[in-house]
Design an enzyme around this catalytic site. Structure first.
Site, PDB file in Angstrom:
ATOM      1  N   ASP A 298       0.902  -1.129   0.019  1.00 37.36           N
ATOM      2  CA  ASP A 298      -0.152   0.160  -0.002  1.00 37.36           C
ATOM      3  C   ASP A 298       0.931   1.286   0.070  1.00 37.36           C
ATOM      4  OD1 ASP A 298      -2.086   1.900   0.465  1.00 37.36           O
ATOM      5  OD2 ASP A 298      -3.344   0.085   1.196  1.00 37.36           O
ATOM      6  N   HIS A 332       1.587   1.972  -3.341  1.00 33.66           N
ATOM      7  CA  HIS A 332       0.533   2.617  -3.857  1.00 33.66           C
ATOM      8  C   HIS A 332       1.100   4.272  -4.104  1.00 33.66           C
ATOM      9  CE1 HIS A 332      -3.370   0.078  -2.902  1.00 33.66           C
ATOM     10  NE2 HIS A 332      -2.220  -0.449  -3.516  1.00 33.66           N
TER      11      HIS A 332
END
Length: 556
Positions: A298, A332
């Site tokens: 993430d 991310h």
């Protein structure tokens, strides 16, 4: 008389020192006046966990032995708790004041996959008060603590996390399903247990409310994944040299802490790890992150300060942060602020970092309902390569989804409507980004504010970006781009502006473009460019949806 004069001069001297100190304290932080982070200091006394009964056979559960060593060290005024080489299986470890948990070379602190070893505790998740399983590494209201050394801390995260089928190849998916657990009816997501799957269908099952009983939380326990490291309301913290990997949720999570140094750590998760952030600095003050590496599932390095009304009520911004000489691989976002930033963020300095293969490079995200002010953000000397989405992104329509759609996934554009400004309206302003090189991205720059709250006062200087698309600016004001070199795929347009006010382009170079400017909306003003060769574009400008041609001025 001479003594009196000397005394007077002494008083004047010390008064001037105090005045200078007060003046300096009032000065805003800048690259020449960075925040100062208080350092840890420990006694040299050592407490070897073996002497407290720990065994490195990978079978014996060493929870009590390790915690006993920490308690003994704390009671004797502090020192170093030593984890020797070897594999040490354990349950949650709670750090105490004045204790440095030190992992020697070739040591592996392996947290157990037995969920029963993790008691349910009142904690915090994504900015809200939540019941969670106790984090493997845990500290609350402690001072002068550290985790240092050369070893590995493994959170057994793969035992806790759900996995999306689209993120694995067929062989990996088949192996995962065969290992146990359950699959959703649509066959798209694997969960480690039936309890975890059932809880996932509930709305925010971990949130602490008067209606929820201990029995209810026990019924959803498998779903309430802990973060690997959670230090809450602690002061003077050092994390140095250690590898933090395989976290059930976020990897490193300092919450409401002060004077934190993170140096030469490696935060590692599988790229598909759901919520597998590298480090989330939430409502902290005085932070240094340097020389560290993040390769996670993430966001890589993330700034947060609470969610919505709860974050605004807490009212603790993340402030006075230095991030430098660090690398983010798969993530991310490389450096991220948000989306839970309701307490605000300010005085953040990011320099000399590389983002390699991240979905987005510099990612600033929020949404209506958050409130909060993010301001005084300074970024310089950033290298990027292989960015999947945008190199630089500001987005006030964050929708809690992966930044890059998976294959076959369809997403509708957000509905654009003008709403009243309230305490729930977020604010992004005063960002200064300079000296950026990006070799490969989907879009160079994306700035999207709200109709009722423009993103404002952004300067982007000295950038070279190779991307498929150029610059997209929506609902923004006081934006200035200077000395920007764009290498794009013959885009149409190179620069898109929707309701932009006081937008300045100076010395913009580009290779080619079908259309140079597309201006749309009836709320544009003072869009100017200079030092931009319009002859290289097949068409200079296009005006749509009520845009006035007079709002754009192209100068040589």
């Amino acid at each position: 008389m001479k003594k009196i004069v000397t005394t007077i001069f002494t008083l004047i001297f010390f008064a001037s020192l105090v005045a200078n100190a007060q003046t300096k304290a009032k000065q805003p932080y800048s690259w020449s006046n960075l925040p100062v982070i208080a350092k840890t200091s420990f006694k040299t006394d050592t407490f070897n966990i073996v002497k407290f009964g720990a065994k490195n056979d990978g079978i014996t559960l060493n929870t009590k032995a390790i915690n006993d060593a920490i308690i003994a060290c704390n009671k004797k005024g502090g020192g170093v708790v030593v984890v020797p080489k070897g594999m040490w299986l354990t349950g949650p470890i709670e750090l105490k004041s004045n204790v440095n948990l030190h992992l020697q070379k070739n040591s592996l602190l392996q947290f157990t996959r037995d969920f029963d070893q993790y008691p349910l505790v009142a904690s915090n998740w994504e900015g809200l008060a939540q019941m969670r399983n106790q984090s493997p590494l845990w500290a609350t209201n402690q001072t002068n603590i550290a985790v240092t050394g050369y070893g590995i801390i493994d959170g057994a995260g793969d035992a806790w996390r759900m996995v999306k089928k689209d993120k694995l190849n067929e062989s990996q998916w088949s192996k995962l399903v065969a290992s146990g657990g359950v699959v959703t009816e649509d066959k798209k997501t694997w969960y480690p247990s039936e309890q975890s799957l059932k809880a996932a269908k509930l709305k925010n099952p971990g949130e602490i409310t008067p209606a929820k009983t201990p029995e209810f939380f026990k019924s959803v326990k498998d779903f309430l994944r802990p973060n690997l490291l959670v230090f809450t309301s602690c002061k003077k913290i050092l994390l140095e040299g250690v590898t933090f990997q395989n976290s059930p949720a976020w990897n490193i999570h300092p919450l409401m802490c002060e004077d934190l140094t993170v140096r030469n750590v490696y935060a590692k998760n599988a790229w598909y790890a759901q919520n597998g952030d590298g480090i989330d600095i939430e409502s902290c003050k005085n932070v240094l992150i340097e020389g560290s590496t993040f390769d996670v599932g993430d966001d890589g390095i993330c700034i947060k300060s609470g969610r919505d009304a709860a974050g605004r009520k807490r009212g603790m911004p993340t402030e006075n942060v230095i991030i430098r000489n660090s690398t983010v691989y798969h993530a991310h976002g490389g450096f991220v602020i948000g989306s839970e930033m309701s307490g605000g963020a300010k005085n953040i300095f990011v320099s000399d970092c590389s983002f390699i293969g991240t979905d987005i490079g510099l990612r600033f995200k929020t949404t209506r309902g958050r409130g909060g002010v993010v301001e005084n953000i300074f970024v310089k000397n950033i290298n990027m390569t292989g960015i999947v989405g945008e190199a630089i992104l500001f987005d006030m329509y964050y929708a809690a989804v992966d930044p890059v759609p998976l294959k076959g996934e369809k997403r509708d554009a957000p509905k654009v409507e003008l709403l009243p400004v309230t305490e729930e309206t977020p604010i992004f302003r005063d960002f200064h980004i300079t000296d950026v090189v990006c070799d490969g991205a989907s879009k160079a720059v994306f700035i999207r504010g709200l109709p009722e709250m423009s993103i404002s006062n952004i300067t982007l200087d000295n950038m070279t970006i190779k991307a498929k698309e150029g610059i997209d600016i929506q609902e923004a004001k006081n934006i200035k781009l200077t000395n920007v070199n764009l290498i794009t795929s013959d885009t149409d347009p190179l620069i898109n502006i929707q309701n932009g006010n006081v937008i300045e382009f100076k010395n913009i170079n580009y290779n080619s473009a079908q259309l140079l400017f597309r201006i749309s909306g009836d709320r544009n003003s003072a869009i100017k460019s200079s030092g931009l060769d319009a002859t290289k574009a097949k068409a200079k400008s296009e005006f749509l949806a009520g845009a006035d041609e007079k709002t754009l001025q192209i100068n040589k």
